[in-house]
Scaffold this active site. Structure first.
Site, PDB file in Angstrom:
ATOM      1  CB  SER A 137      -3.016  -4.616  -0.517  1.00  0.00           C
ATOM      2  OG  SER A 137      -3.280  -5.814  -0.157  1.00  0.00           O
TER       3      SER A 137
ATOM      4  CD  GLU B  36     -10.017  -0.779   8.396  1.00  0.00           C
ATOM      5  OE1 GLU B  36      -9.820  -1.198   9.519  1.00  0.00           O
ATOM      6  OE2 GLU B  36      -9.367  -0.955   7.511  1.00  0.00           O
TER       7      GLU B  36
ATOM      8  CD  GLU C 267     -16.779   0.307   0.682  1.00  0.00           C
ATOM      9  OE1 GLU C 267     -16.608   0.603   1.888  1.00  0.00           O
ATOM     10  OE2 GLU C 267     -17.253   1.138  -0.012  1.00  0.00           O
TER      11      GLU C 267
ATOM     12  CB  CYS D 152      -0.279   2.122  14.507  1.00  0.00           C
ATOM     13  SG  CYS D 152      -0.573   1.603  12.754  1.00  0.00           S
TER      14      CYS D 152
ATOM     15  CE  LYS E 234      -7.065  -0.074  11.771  1.00  0.00           C
ATOM     16  NZ  LYS E 234      -6.782  -0.997  10.535  1.00  0.00           N
TER      17      LYS E 234
ATOM     18  CD  GLU F 235      -0.704  -6.077   2.039  1.00  0.00           C
ATOM     19  OE1 GLU F 235      -1.390  -6.452   3.103  1.00  0.00           O
ATOM     20  OE2 GLU F 235       0.105  -4.973   1.811  1.00  0.00           O
TER      21      GLU F 235
ATOM     22  CD  GLU G 282      -2.816  -7.808  -3.053  1.00  0.00           C
ATOM     23  OE1 GLU G 282      -2.749  -7.642  -1.785  1.00  0.00           O
ATOM     24  OE2 GLU G 282      -3.762  -7.159  -3.508  1.00  0.00           O
TER      25      GLU G 282
ATOM     26  CB  CYS H 266      -3.225  -2.615   7.319  1.00  0.00           C
ATOM     27  SG  CYS H 266      -1.224  -2.117   7.270  1.00  0.00           S
TER      28      CYS H 266
END
Lengths: 612, 578
Positions: free
Chosen positions: B319, B361, B366, B499, B358, B279, B282, B299
């Site tokens: 990102s 996710e 993807e 988190c 999560k 990142e 990036e 994230c």
């Protein structure tokens, strides 16, 4: 309109020189009874016969709803004739005989209790005992013509207030009158305005509670349909008093005629400069908008109503903060009931002393009651506070039909209680009603006779409350439902020892713990019937019987052998085959198997079946 | 600020104007029972448990009733007790009382209150509600039979997160917490953040339990089961075993997990370092080549879904980096498998996360099944208990290597502002050749919802912002749209505080939440580990360096993109009703 002078000009304007004035009652009651065909017929005849000396108008509800459609004829001598239960044919007769030929149709005129036909409603015993303040114009003017309102002293009070009074003086006047909220709580109106006037904010609101949710109450509807301008005028006066320039009328969507006439009235008032910017040429501006309800009784509660206007789910909230400080959109707001507001112009015009001579020491003025149930003269009446229940039921109400005995009168709708015979002579006012376990409420008065079961009545009102609970607080959401389940258990014949104590404990807890007035008063019908009619509850529970013969599950159906011809119709229609017998011999019902559906009772052509 | 004289149960005290009776009572060490009250989140006076006598005609709810001069409050009396008990009995009569098998058994506010008020009989029982479970979502299960309609979940979803997936529907006795048209939350714009679970006092909301999948994998001799733990887990899981809030228990956590039978116990923080490399690169790329700015971190899967539903116009700002959890799985099933001669199809990757999103996710199309199962801190604690492991007496253990040695930058990912700080440490180093002054980054730390700082790097005033809580994300994004704010780099965490306060963390009852800022306490554990770490910058992670040298080439390379990057999709708010 820039001044009172202009208003007076309209007031004095052409009092129509017609030979006859005909008023057709076209409030919801009249229309439901069939006033539209009557009006159409009258219009048709007038047109066909070219009768141009007749002033035909629609009007609101005059209060004798059971006798609608009503047509009142005023002749040039000032005589007034009240025709009742008119239909298109009778209307044609009246036009022909009375209007054209000059002979009143006495057989169609209103009758008094003793069935003597009299000329008009003013001569009835019922009307003579009334003092019509809130209902003053209902049935007398055409609510869709602002000129008629003006000709009946309309907007004079607003003109007087704006041209010669300070806001504080207006508030003092209302305080001195002793007017208390007519929606149910009975809070002093002047005090409510005073608190809001004292709140510091550059935006304040005047709201009118036209939700009228009590089942059986329709006095607000009558005022809105019959005299909408009185509300607009009162709201503008209130706005001036507290420092507000915006009003909202929250009217239930189930009153489409009221909505239509209110919108029309607002439009007409604005055209005359009696609403909107710079009223009467002063720098006071006041606008009114309608907001429609969506079928929730709870939205008649002050904070729920405001939350609903804000576009949110209509639920009450805890107070403080009180709406006078933080109400609609967080701004200082007053909310007044329709009937309360209807009194304001008269109080301003005639003065507080005139008003507070009527009524009792702590309850001034009049109250409109919607009288229904087991009583001969159902409809709307407006009587001074302090009249007794006995007078209302027997003098004005015409007594109980079919010679039945009076049992109780329910006031205050689902929030109120029952008044038994022992209290028939209590003067009706806010505090006395609370003392005997009921409350004024919005003025619904349901009369019950010996054939009513008080447990069933309590269940009926509680069923309404359970349906209408908003669901926010556990005492009301769950508690009222548990109470209803207990009542259903009792009326189904499954009542147990201890159920009455459970009901009382629940009722007491819900009253103390509920968040808003709906929950806090929901137990009242149960509590008051327990107070005065505990024996009926006990009979249902311990004897498994309903003394009034109402609760289906506690009734047994019997066949009288002497009357039974053995046709077997009952047996053939019984859905559970509980009736047995041999053709041409008396049949018998097995009460264990019987599900109390009542089909046999209805089918028997010989009256041989009875229930006990 | 005016001070008012009030009396609570005979105790005289002075409180600032605006204090509620509930808070005044706390100052007098008088505890008034509450159920629906959650400070700053849900203050509606709905449950009626906190009714007290303030001298008015009716009892008032202490949680919202304001103190006034001379107020005399009685919080407990025979009458008040009777009414509280009756109200609680009513709530219990409408509640699925299967406590013994309930996920909140022994950690339930309703249970605790019933015991405290000494309710031993429910006099008004009713027919069970019999409502269907909503367990279609991959992350969250809703059981309306246990719901007590306190509306705390609705407040969290509408007020704090501004998602609005759930609200009150119907009315009266039939009132129910539901979605538009009574769909499953999986079929509306629920982002799976699980904040509703964190605030639910009872077992009406809980995570989808995937522990059986983990047990099955461990039992399977054919499978090579690897577990990775997120930084926030070590900061929170101690609470499940009686440790004070925010006690770092890394050693015992690893030790306990090792006893469960995993083949390898790794640290997600290592993958976090990897994320920073990707990142950071990036970001520098976009900065230098007029790329899409601001760059927004990716994230937080709760944030990602929120972006896809509510702000699809910002999808290109995200990102393209996968989250640490996903990068971890991707590199395990490629680089690690190759290097250790393990068949990647036999590798089963489990992640322990403070997060319910999560789960969603890891199952995204993807993401190509980089992670096989994601479980929450709570599920791990249940597994440890079920396995008979006495957490408190476990010997401290170390993560397995090579993916066990993360830097301090990786560990602070769990706190709001941590990802941003980690990224800045490396980006600054790459562009300036020296380490950033920690004081410059301090404004990014802390539990405040929106934090900003400006860092001068490579001659540019880089504006950064760290946001936690989706309501704050909405605010910031709207400010960017209106032009009011201009940032280069934004960190967005769905959960308020980051988190450490994720939807999968140990549940803390309202009583404590109203008193302590658990986010700050748990974040402290992470920052202290950062301070003690050998290496504090992601670019110093030896394993990560090796990964690039031996396998992926350089950060941002084609290989890196194939493995470690992803894409996003625009989502409608409501799926059509099935």
């Amino acid at each position: 309109m820039k001044s009172l002078t202009e208003l007076n000009e309209i007031k004095q304007k052409v009092i129509k020189t017609s030979d006859y004035k005909i008023l057709v009652g076209m409030a919801t009651c009249g229309i439901a009874a069939g006033a539209n065909p009557v009006m159409t017929e009258l219009k048709k005849i007038i047109q066909e016969r070219n009768l141009n000396n007749i002033d035909l108008q629609l009007t609101g509800c005059i209060g004798i709803c059971r006798l609608e459609p009503i047509v009142e004829v005023y002749d040039s001598r000032g005589d007034r004739y009240t025709y009742v239960k008119v239909d298109a044919k009778k209307a044609a007769d009246i036009m022909q005989k009375h209007i054209i030929e000059g002979t009143p149709c006495t057989e169609y005129l209103i009758c008094d209790d003793s069935d003597n036909c009299i000329k008009n409603i003013l001569e009835t015993k019922s009307f003579k005992k009334q003092i019509r303040i809130a209902l003053r114009n209902c049935g007398n003017i055409n609510p869709e013509h602002i000129d008629e309102y003006i000709q009946h002293d309309g907007y004079l009070a607003l003109g007087k207030v704006l041209s010669s009074m300070q806001p504080q003086e207006v508030i003092k006047l209302v305080l001195d009158s002793g007017l208390r909220g007519r929606g149910g709580a009975g809070f002093p109106t002047g005090l409510k305005w005073k608190f809001a006037a004292a709140a510091q904010n550059d935006q304040k609101y005047v709201c009118c509670n036209a939700d009228e949710g009590d089942p059986g109450a329709f006095m607000d509807r009558s005022v809105l349909e019959g005299d909408p301008h009185s509300i607009l005028e009162a709201m503008a006066i209130a706005g001036y008093a507290i420092g507000s320039n915006q009003g909202y009328i929250y009217v239930r969507a189930e009153y489409p005629i009221a909505v239509k006439r209110l919108n029309l009235a607002i439009k007409q008032a604005k055209e005359y400069g009696l609403l909107g910017n710079n009223i009467f040429g002063t720098d006071f501006s006041f606008d009114i908008e309608l907001r429609l309800g969506a079928g929730a009784f709870v939205c008649g509660e002050e904070t729920a109503l405001m939350t609903s206007i804000e576009g949110k789910r209509g639920e009450p909230r805890p107070r403080p903060p009180f709406p006078a400080n933080k109400g609609l959109f967080g701004k200082p707001t007053i909310l007044n009931n329709v009937e309360t507001l209807a009194n304001i112009p008269v109080i301003i015009n005639k003065g507080p002393e005139w008003f507070n001579k009527i009524g009792t020491e702590k309850s001034k003025g009049t109250k409109v009651f919607a009288v229904g149930g087991k009583i001969n003269n159902t409809g709307l009446i407006e009587i001074p506070m302090g009249m007794t229940l006995r007078e209302i039921i027997y003098d004005i109400g015409g007594g109980i039909p079919n010679g039945k005995a009076f049992k109780a009168a329910q006031t205050g709708g689902p929030s109120g209680g029952c008044i038994p015979a022992e209290h028939l002579d209590v003067p009706i006012d806010y505090d006395n009603l609370v003392a005997i376990g009921s409350m004024m409420g919005s003025g619904g008065l349901i009369v019950m006779d010996e054939d009513n079961c008080m447990v069933d009545i309590a269940q009926f009102f509680l069923g309404f409350t359970v349906d209408e609970s908003c669901g926010k607080c556990p005492p009301c959401r769950i508690g009222t439902r548990r109470m209803l389940e207990l009542l259903e258990k009792i009326t189904n014949g499954k009542g147990e020892d201890g159920d009455i104590e459970k009901l009382e404990r629940l009722a007491y807890s819900i009253k103390e713990a509920a968040l808003c007035g709906l929950g806090q008063t929901a137990p009242n019908p149960v509590l008051s019937t327990l107070r005065y009619f505990k024996d009926e509850y006990k009979a249902h529970i311990y004897k498994k019987s309903c003394p009034s013969g109402v609760c289906k599950h506690l009734l047994n159906y019997y066949i009288q052998p002497e009357k039974c011809v053995g046709c077997s119709i009952c047996a053939r229609n019984c859905p559970v085959s509980a009736i047995s017998g041999v053709v041409k011999s008396p049949y018998k019902i097995d009460n264990e198997a019987c599900i109390k559906c009542g089909v046999c009772y209805e089918k028997c052509k010989f009256g041989a079946i009875y229930k006990k | 600020m005016n001070l008012l004289n009030v009396t609570i149960d005979g105790i005289k005290l002075q409180v600032p104007e605006g204090t509620t009776v509930l808070d005044a009572a706390k100052l007098a060490n008088v505890e008034i029972p509450t159920l629906c009250y959650l400070k700053d989140i849900n203050e509606i006076g709905a449950c009626r448990m906190c009714l007290v006598d303030v001298g008015a005609k009716a009892l008032q709810t202490a949680c919202v009733y304001p103190c006034s001069e001379g107020l005399n409050v009685i919080t407990n009396s025979p009458k008040i007790r009777d009414i509280r008990k009756a109200t609680l009995e009513l709530i219990l009569s409408n509640h699925d009382r299967s406590c013994l098998t309930c996920i909140r058994n022994q950690n339930c506010e309703l249970q605790a209150l019933a015991d405290k008020l000494n309710v031993r009989e429910i006099s008004f029982d009713g027919v069970p509600k019999g409502l269907p479970l909503d367990n279609i979502s991959k992350s969250i299960v809703r059981d309306n039979n246990k719901c007590i309609l306190c509306r705390r979940c609705i407040a969290a979803c509408n007020k704090i997160q501004t998602v609005g997936a759930i609200n009150v529907m119907e009315r009266g006795y039939d009132t129910i917490v539901s979605t538009a048209d009574h769909r499953s939350i999986a079929d509306v714009n629920c982002v799976n953040c699980g904040q509703c679970i964190n605030v639910c006092p009872v077992g009406a909301l809980y995570e989808k339990d995937n522990t059986q999948l983990v047990w099955d994998a461990i039992k399977d001799p054919d499978k090579y089961v690897i577990i990775q733990t997120a930084p926030s887990v070590r900061a929170g899981i101690g609470e499940e075993f009686g440790y004070p809030i925010g006690t770092p228990v890394t050693g015992k956590m690893v030790g306990a997990i090792k006893k469960l039978g995993f083949d390898k116990v790794f640290d997600t923080d290592t993958a976090a370092d990897l994320t920073i490399m990707e990142e950071g690169t990036e970001f520098i790329n976009r900065l230098n080549n007029k790329g899409k700015l601001p760059l927004i971190t990716s994230c937080s899967p709760g944030w990602i879904k929120f972006c896809e539903h509510e702000f699809p116009e910002f999808i290109d700002n995200l990102s393209s980096c996968k989250s640490p959890q996903q990068m971890f799985g991707a590199l395990i099933k490629s680089y690690y498998a190759e290097k250790n001669n393990i068949d990647p199809t036999k590798i089963f990757v489990v992640s322990v996360m403070p997060c319910t999103a999560k789960k969603f996710e890891s199952d995204r199309d993807e993401m190509e099944q980089d992670v096989d199962v994601s479980i929450t801190s709570r599920e791990l604690a249940r597994m440890i208990r079920e396995a008979g492991i006495d957490f408190r007496t476990v010997e401290d253990a170390q993560f397995d290597n090579p993916l066990g040695e993360a830097t301090g930058a990786g560990v602070i990912f769990g706190a709001t502002g941590g990802v941003m700080e980690a990224a800045l440490r490396t980006v600054y180093y790459i562009l300036e050749g020296k380490r950033i002054n920690e004081l410059d980054v301090k404004p990014i730390r802390g539990t405040q919802g929106i934090k900003e700082a400006t860092i001068k790097v490579a001659g540019i005033d880089v504006n950064v912002c760290a946001v936690s809580g989706l309501g704050n994300a909405r605010k910031v994004l709207n400010m960017i749209k209106s032009g009011e704010k201009n940032y280069h780099f934004i960190e967005i965490m769905a959960c308020p505080g980051g988190c450490v306060n994720g939807g999968g963390q140990p549940i803390v009852p309202a009583k404590i939440r109203n008193k302590i800022d658990i986010r700050a306490e748990r974040a402290k554990a992470l920052y202290s580990e950062d301070m003690r770490a050998t290496y504090r910058n992601s670019d110093e992670n030896e394993f990560v360096q090796k990964f690039y040298n031996e396998y992926a080439g350089a950060p941002g390379s084609h290989k890196a993109h194939e493995l470690l990057h992803t894409h996003y999709i625009k989502r409608e708010r409501y799926l059509s009703k099935k």
